[in-house]
Structure formats: structure tokens, C-alpha cells
Design an enzyme around this catalytic site. Structure first.
Site, PDB file in Angstrom:
ATOM      1  N   HIS A 102      35.182  50.737  69.115  1.00  0.00           N
ATOM      2  CA  HIS A 102      34.516  52.038  69.147  1.00  0.00           C
ATOM      3  C   HIS A 102      33.165  51.965  69.852  1.00  0.00           C
ATOM      4  CE1 HIS A 102      37.255  54.705  67.018  1.00  0.00           C
ATOM      5  NE2 HIS A 102      37.584  53.672  66.266  1.00  0.00           N
ATOM      6  N   ASP A 137      33.363  51.512  73.467  1.00  0.00           N
ATOM      7  CA  ASP A 137      33.612  51.718  74.911  1.00  0.00           C
ATOM      8  C   ASP A 137      33.183  53.107  75.355  1.00  0.00           C
ATOM      9  OD1 ASP A 137      35.763  53.016  73.645  1.00  0.00           O
ATOM     10  OD2 ASP A 137      37.204  52.448  75.193  1.00  0.00           O
ATOM     11  N   ASP A 151      41.274  50.780  76.979  1.00  0.00           N
ATOM     12  CA  ASP A 151      42.725  50.531  76.963  1.00  0.00           C
ATOM     13  C   ASP A 151      43.303  50.577  78.372  1.00  0.00           C
ATOM     14  OD1 ASP A 151      42.155  50.670  74.325  1.00  0.00           O
ATOM     15  OD2 ASP A 151      43.224  52.544  73.938  1.00  0.00           O
TER      16      ASP A 151
HETATM   17  C1  GLA Z   1      41.236  53.746  71.171  1.00  0.00           C
HETATM   18  C2  GLA Z   1      40.644  54.300  72.462  1.00  0.00           C
HETATM   19  C3  GLA Z   1      39.706  53.282  73.124  1.00  0.00           C
HETATM   20  C4  GLA Z   1      38.695  52.716  72.146  1.00  0.00           C
HETATM   21  C5  GLA Z   1      39.358  52.280  70.838  1.00  0.00           C
HETATM   22  C6  GLA Z   1      38.360  51.910  69.794  1.00  0.00           C
HETATM   23  O1  GLA Z   1      42.096  52.694  71.441  1.00  0.00           O
HETATM   24  O2  GLA Z   1      41.669  54.641  73.367  1.00  0.00           O
HETATM   25  O3  GLA Z   1      39.076  53.873  74.240  1.00  0.00           O
HETATM   26  O4  GLA Z   1      37.670  53.640  71.905  1.00  0.00           O
HETATM   27  O5  GLA Z   1      40.197  53.306  70.308  1.00  0.00           O
HETATM   28  O6  GLA Z   1      37.636  50.791  70.186  1.00  0.00           O
END
Ligand code: GLA
Length: 389
Positions: free
Chosen positions: A34, A36, A174
């Protein structure tokens, strides 16, 4: 999976000639959760589990899409000029969004195509099955139509699709690692600049083990967007002292000294998680470089505690999995991904994995009545073409 994908293609469309086969991984985030969307450094790797797909060009403007993971939905048929989001198109909105965004960005996609996909990523496990599908579609089109879009730009495009078409306000992590992952490595990604370093994961006697809680991330999307807003509000409250665009640009000691600027205790906790998680990620990078796995394990555990108490994105089952993992030989454990269900990531001695698997699975079932999936993560390449037939 590639045989299954071919089979699905052939059975669905009745031909196989000149189709091309691609693979797009899922991802596990080792640490940096959490952050990014707060300008932080994150530390994910791509997985050997993912989505396999075939594409074949057509001579008209029709697009046919089928997924072996949602056979009940059958073939979704659209055309190049009608790619609006429809709830009833379910999974197919991801590839549709990608095709639409590519066209809107001016990339020439002059004709339709048939696509068949099948994945071995458990959905709802927090291992990015959606980013896997997005990048698969984007990469297939990039290669098929020779669009020469860089991997970085493919990731940015896919994130924009999530944000504006799917309407999940996710960060770049991701899509980036699914696009740019490297076998045997994790990426230390600076989400502010998109610079990254590939870090070899020499874990010696240890392996990365993923435990899927089987609780699928029910509230994830709305709570996710709520957390983002909370971070913005916390940053705003800190503005009189720090003129920075992202929480992660504030050092932990500076934050502690000035945290009273945030009067809402919930927002203060959110900021504390973000800023301390950034520190833990950088620390993890150095620990891993020095082969200090025990130290790295401690960072994972601290990260989980922070996600549970300060960021409040864990859930009972994930907390139980972390506790059980630590009781049965893991040297570090934490929830990974958005949270509210999904998976944990663990560091376990290879020789202990069988015992770990049995003991954790039994105790977890006793505590929750869910049967977890426990799998060894193999850090893998980003999206790629498997073979050209
Ligand atoms: C999801 C989102 C990512 C990131 C994570 C938490 O996977 O797609 O962008 O924020 O949650 O780290």
C-alpha cells in the site's frame, strides 16, 4: 497450461492455424504494501503461475474472447468499435479495456482477432490475476501488431485501464512487475520515478511460500479506494510542514516529530503505516543484499503488524495464517497485496516445507474451516511469447 490453452482455442473456434501463444505471470509482493500510490519503493516478483493465451488475427473487425476459467460465460463477442465496459462481460472487461485504451492512444489495431485464455492463478488470492490478464492482452497486441510499446509503457497503459475503465484506483506495482519481472529476481521499484533494480533472490536453504487464505478479497475495491483517500487527507494535513507530493517523501523521524499535525487518529495511523513501510522496504533490500534472511523475516512480520493495526487491511483469517506460519517454522510472514483476504507470503526453510504445509493447513482448517493453498513461489519472467506456431 499451454496445451489446455490450445485445446480451448481449438474447441472454441474450430481452428488453430497461425495462432501465437503467450504467458503472463501473476505476482507476489515481498514487502512495500500500500505504498505504490504514495510514491514509495516496493519489492514484488513475478510468479511462474499466471495466464496463458493464444491470439489469431481475423479478417474483419470482430473480437472473440474466451476464458477457460469462466467457461460458464462462454465466448464474449464484441467489435473494435464497441468496447464499452459492461458488467455482464465480467472478466472480459480487462482485455476489452486494454484494446480500447490502445486504440485511444493511437496504436493501430486495424482488424479483429480471436483470443483464448486460461490461468492457473487462483482468483481472489491477491496474486494479481487481473494484471496478469491485462498485460497478456496488451503484450499480445503489441507483438501481433508490432506496436513497439516498451514494457514500462505497457504497464502504465494497463494501470490506466484499471483506474479509468475498471475503476479501481490501484497503483503501478502489479502491472509493472507483471510486465518487467525477471526470472530468479525481485524488482525494487521506485513508484515515483519508475526506476527499478532487479535483485537476485538467493535465498539459499530457504524458499518463498505463499499461503492462500481462500478468503476472497470481498470489500477490497471500495476499501482500497477509501485508503487512498485517507492517504491524500493525511498528506494534506502534513502540508504546513512538508511540501511534498507523496507521503513516502517524508522520513520516519520527521513524521514522528510532526505527526500531531494530523488531528484525526485514524489518518495518523494510515500515514504511520505508509511511512514506516517505506522504511521497512529499503531496510529489507539491504538485509537481502547482505543475505540476512532472519532480519528480512522480521521486516515481514513488522509489515504485517502495521498493515493489521495501523492500515487495517488484514482480516482474521490472514492474521491466523501469519500466526500459524510463525509457529510452524516460517522466519517471516505477512499478508501480501491489497488485503481483506487473499494470501500471505512466508520465508520457510526448504527442508521444513512438507511439515510446514501439513501443520499449517490442518491448524488453519481447524481455526477457520477453510482449506488453504500452500505453494512455493518461483520468481519468474514478465509477460512473454512462449512459442510462435
Ligand atoms: C493492489 C494494487 C497495487 C498495490 C497493492 C497494495 O494489489 O493493485 O497497486 O497498491 O494492492 O500494495
Amino acid at each position: 497450461m499451454k496445451y489446455k490453452a490450445r485445446d480451448l482455442f481449438e474447441k472454441t473456434y474450430g481452428y488453430i492455424a497461425a495462432s501465437r501463444l503467450f504467458f503472463s505471470p501473476g505476482r507476489v509482493n515481498l514487502i512495500g504494501e500500500h505504498i505504490d500510490y504514495n510514491g514509495g519503493m516496493v519489492f514484488p516478483c513475478a510468479l511462474s503461475l499466471g495466464t496463458t493465451g493464444l491470439i489469431a488475427l481475423r479478417n474483419d473487425r470482430q473480437i472473440r474472447l474466451i476464458s477457460g476459467n469462466f467457461p460458464e460465460m462462454g465466448v464474449i463477442e464484441v467489435d473494435l468499435d464497441h468496447l464499452e465496459y459492461h458488467n455482464h462481460h465480467g472478466w472480459a472487461n480487462y482485455p476489452k479495456g486494454i484494446i480500447k485504451a490502445m486504440r485511444e492512444n493511437g496504436y493501430p489495431i486495424p482488424q479483429g482477432f480471436d483470443v483464448a485464455l486460461i490461468g492457473d492463478l487462483p482468483s481472489g488470492a491477491g496474486l494479481s490475476s487481473s494484471a496478469s490478464v491485462e498485460l497478456l492482452m496488451a503484450f499480445m497486441l503489441n507483438e501481433t501488431f508490432r506496436l513497439a510499446i516498451t514494457r514500462k509503457d505497457l504497464a502504465i497503459l494497463a494501470q490506466e485501464v484499471e483506474n479509468h475503465y475498471i475503476k479501481v484506483n490501484c497503483g503501478i506495482m502489479d502491472q509493472f512487475v507483471v510486465s518487467c519481472g525477471v526470472e530468479g529476481h525481485a524488482l525494487l521499484l521506485d513508484t515515483r520515478t519508475l526506476d527499478y533494480e532487479t535483485i537476485p533472490l538467493h535465498l539459499g536453504d530457504y524458499a518463498i511460500v505463499i499461503c492462500n487464505s481462500k478468503v476472497s478479497r470481498g470489500l477490497a475495491d471500495s476499501k482500497y479506494n477509501e485508503r487512498r483517500q485517507e492517504c491524500e487527507a493525511a498528506l494534506h494535513a502534513l502540508e504546513p510542514r512538508f511540501h511534498v507530493p507523496f507521503l513516502c517523501m517524508i522520513s520516519y523521524p520527521d513524521f514522528i516529530q510532526n505527526q500531531d499535525l494530523i488531528t484525526d487518529p485514524v489518518l495518523r495511523k494510515r500515514a504511520k503505516h505508509v511511512i514506516s513501510e517505506h522504511y521497512r522496504t529499503l531496510r529489507s533490500y539491504h538485509l537481502l543484499k547482505n543475505q540476512d534472511l532472519l532480519g528480512f523475516g522480521e521486516m515481514l512480520l513488522e509489515s504485517h503488524y502495521s498493515l493489521k493495526t495501523d492500515y487495517e487491511v488484514s482480516c482474521k483469517e490472514l492474521d491466523v495464517l501469519v500466526e500459524l506460519a510463525m509457529a510452524h517454522g516460517s522466519i517471516g510472514s505477512r499478508m501480501t497485496g491489497a488485503g481483506f483476504g487473499g494470501s500471505t507470503v512466508n520465508i520457510v526453510k526448504k527442508s521444513d516445507i512438507n511439515h510446514f504445509r501439513d501443520a499449517v493447513a490442518k491448524a488453519y482448517f481447524r481455526a477457520t474451516h477453510y482449506v488453504p493453498d500452500i505453494l512455493i513461489a518461483e520468481p519468474s519472467d514478465g509477460v512473454k511469447e512462449l512459442e510462435n506456431s
